[in-house]
Design a protein around this motif. Structure first.
Motif, mmCIF file in Angstrom:
data_model
loop_
_atom_site.group_PDB
_atom_site.id
_atom_site.type_symbol
_atom_site.label_atom_id
_atom_site.label_comp_id
_atom_site.label_asym_id
_atom_site.label_seq_id
_atom_site.Cartn_x
_atom_site.Cartn_y
_atom_site.Cartn_z
ATOM 1 N N MET A 1 0.851 -1.166 0.000
ATOM 2 C CA MET A 1 0.000 0.000 0.000
ATOM 3 C C MET A 1 0.902 1.237 0.000
ATOM 4 N N ARG A 2 0.508 2.213 -0.753
ATOM 5 C CA ARG A 2 1.289 3.455 -0.829
ATOM 6 C C ARG A 2 1.032 4.317 0.399
ATOM 7 N N ILE A 3 1.911 5.284 0.601
ATOM 8 C CA ILE A 3 1.878 6.093 1.820
ATOM 9 C C ILE A 3 0.577 6.890 1.956
ATOM 10 N N GLY A 4 0.014 7.340 0.844
ATOM 11 C CA GLY A 4 -1.248 8.086 0.906
ATOM 12 C C GLY A 4 -2.380 7.230 1.444
ATOM 13 N N GLU A 5 -2.451 5.996 0.977
ATOM 14 C CA GLU A 5 -3.467 5.064 1.456
ATOM 15 C C GLU A 5 -3.226 4.721 2.925
ATOM 16 N N LEU A 6 -1.960 4.517 3.287
ATOM 17 C CA LEU A 6 -1.610 4.231 4.673
ATOM 18 C C LEU A 6 -2.000 5.404 5.577
ATOM 19 N N ALA A 7 -1.760 6.607 5.120
ATOM 20 C CA ALA A 7 -2.139 7.798 5.885
ATOM 21 C C ALA A 7 -3.650 7.840 6.085
ATOM 22 N N LYS A 8 -4.384 7.557 5.032
ATOM 23 C CA LYS A 8 -5.847 7.571 5.120
ATOM 24 C C LYS A 8 -6.344 6.513 6.100
ATOM 25 N N ARG A 9 -5.799 5.306 6.008
ATOM 26 C CA ARG A 9 -6.246 4.215 6.882
ATOM 27 C C ARG A 9 -5.837 4.416 8.334
ATOM 28 N N SER A 10 -4.668 5.014 8.555
ATOM 29 C CA SER A 10 -4.163 5.183 9.926
ATOM 30 C C SER A 10 -4.627 6.478 10.573
ATOM 31 N N GLY A 11 -5.038 7.434 9.742
ATOM 32 C CA GLY A 11 -5.424 8.743 10.276
ATOM 33 C C GLY A 11 -4.232 9.632 10.589
ATOM 34 N N LEU A 12 -3.048 9.228 10.156
ATOM 35 C CA LEU A 12 -1.833 10.007 10.388
ATOM 36 C C LEU A 12 -1.405 10.718 9.113
ATOM 37 N N ALA A 13 -0.692 11.797 9.280
ATOM 38 C CA ALA A 13 -0.155 12.512 8.124
ATOM 39 C C ALA A 13 0.990 11.718 7.507
ATOM 40 N N THR A 14 1.184 11.881 6.219
ATOM 41 C CA THR A 14 2.290 11.188 5.557
ATOM 42 C C THR A 14 3.630 11.589 6.167
ATOM 43 N N SER A 15 3.732 12.838 6.612
ATOM 44 C CA SER A 15 4.989 13.287 7.237
ATOM 45 C C SER A 15 5.243 12.532 8.538
ATOM 46 N N ALA A 16 4.190 12.228 9.295
ATOM 47 C CA ALA A 16 4.344 11.461 10.544
ATOM 48 C C ALA A 16 4.814 10.042 10.229
ATOM 49 N N ILE A 17 4.255 9.461 9.200
ATOM 50 C CA ILE A 17 4.647 8.101 8.817
ATOM 51 C C ILE A 17 6.119 8.082 8.412
ATOM 52 N N ARG A 18 6.520 9.056 7.597
ATOM 53 C CA ARG A 18 7.937 9.143 7.205
ATOM 54 C C ARG A 18 8.825 9.357 8.426
ATOM 55 N N PHE A 19 8.366 10.189 9.368
ATOM 56 C CA PHE A 19 9.121 10.458 10.588
ATOM 57 C C PHE A 19 9.329 9.172 11.384
ATOM 58 N N TYR A 20 8.254 8.402 11.578
ATOM 59 C CA TYR A 20 8.368 7.140 12.313
ATOM 60 C C TYR A 20 9.320 6.181 11.607
ATOM 61 N N GLU A 21 9.298 6.221 10.292
ATOM 62 C CA GLU A 21 10.203 5.358 9.528
ATOM 63 C C GLU A 21 11.658 5.791 9.735
ATOM 64 N N THR A 22 11.926 7.096 9.700
ATOM 65 C CA THR A 22 13.309 7.569 9.890
ATOM 66 C C THR A 22 13.789 7.321 11.315
ATOM 67 N N LYS A 23 12.873 7.296 12.280
ATOM 68 C CA LYS A 23 13.239 7.034 13.678
ATOM 69 C C LYS A 23 13.378 5.541 13.975
ATOM 70 N N GLY A 24 13.105 4.699 12.984
ATOM 71 C CA GLY A 24 13.277 3.270 13.162
ATOM 72 C C GLY A 24 12.092 2.570 13.804
ATOM 73 N N LEU A 25 10.960 3.262 13.931
ATOM 74 C CA LEU A 25 9.770 2.634 14.498
ATOM 75 C C LEU A 25 9.062 1.765 13.467
#
Length: 137
Positions: A1-25
């Motif tokens: 699933m692409r980040i836009g779809e993930l953002a929609k399903r999770s209710g989080l902004a794409t920037s938050a998802i990228r942030f969690y990814e860069t932090k190793g979460l």
């Protein structure tokens, strides 16, 4: 699933998802030939766990330590120890807040106990003296 779809399903902004990814979460997303991130479906659940843990007072570092590399393989004892420590931290914070509240309420009562014929400046001196903070000390 692409980040836009993930953002929609999770209710989080794409920037938050990228942030969690860069932090190793989150493990790094696989990238398609077009360079788009492709996340597995279970990433929605991981993001929900991260958001819930943050709301419960866990730091990102604490969350990172307890999140398993594979969501189906929790380290039970480590998770339980971490959760119990967080409960103890919350209880200690509640005790400190209760003490702080009692101190502030006592101060309010002291200030409000100003005699009717006393001005604010004199009342301030009275309050300071009763707290042991008078100028002479």
């Amino acid at each position: 699933m692409r980040i836009g779809e993930l953002a929609k399903r999770s209710g989080l902004a794409t920037s938050a998802i990228r942030f969690y990814e860069t932090k190793g979460l989150l493990p790094p997303a696989k990238r398609g030939l077009n360079g788009y991130r492709d996340y597995p479906a279970e990433t929605v659940a991981v993001l929900a766990i991260i958001a819930d843990a943050q709301q419960a007072g866990f730091s990102l570092e604490e969350i990172k330590q307890i999140l398993p590399a594979d969501i189906s393989s929790w380290r039970h004892e480590e998770l339980m120890d971490t959760l119990r420590r967080k409960v103890a931290d919350i209880e200690a914070m509640q005790a400190r807040l209760k003490e702080s509240k009692a101190h502030i309420e006592s101060l309010i009562r002291l200030i409000e106990a100003k005699p009717d014929d006393m001005g604010c400046r004199e009342n301030a001196s009275r309050v300071m003296a009763s707290l042991g903070l008078s100028k002479g000390k």
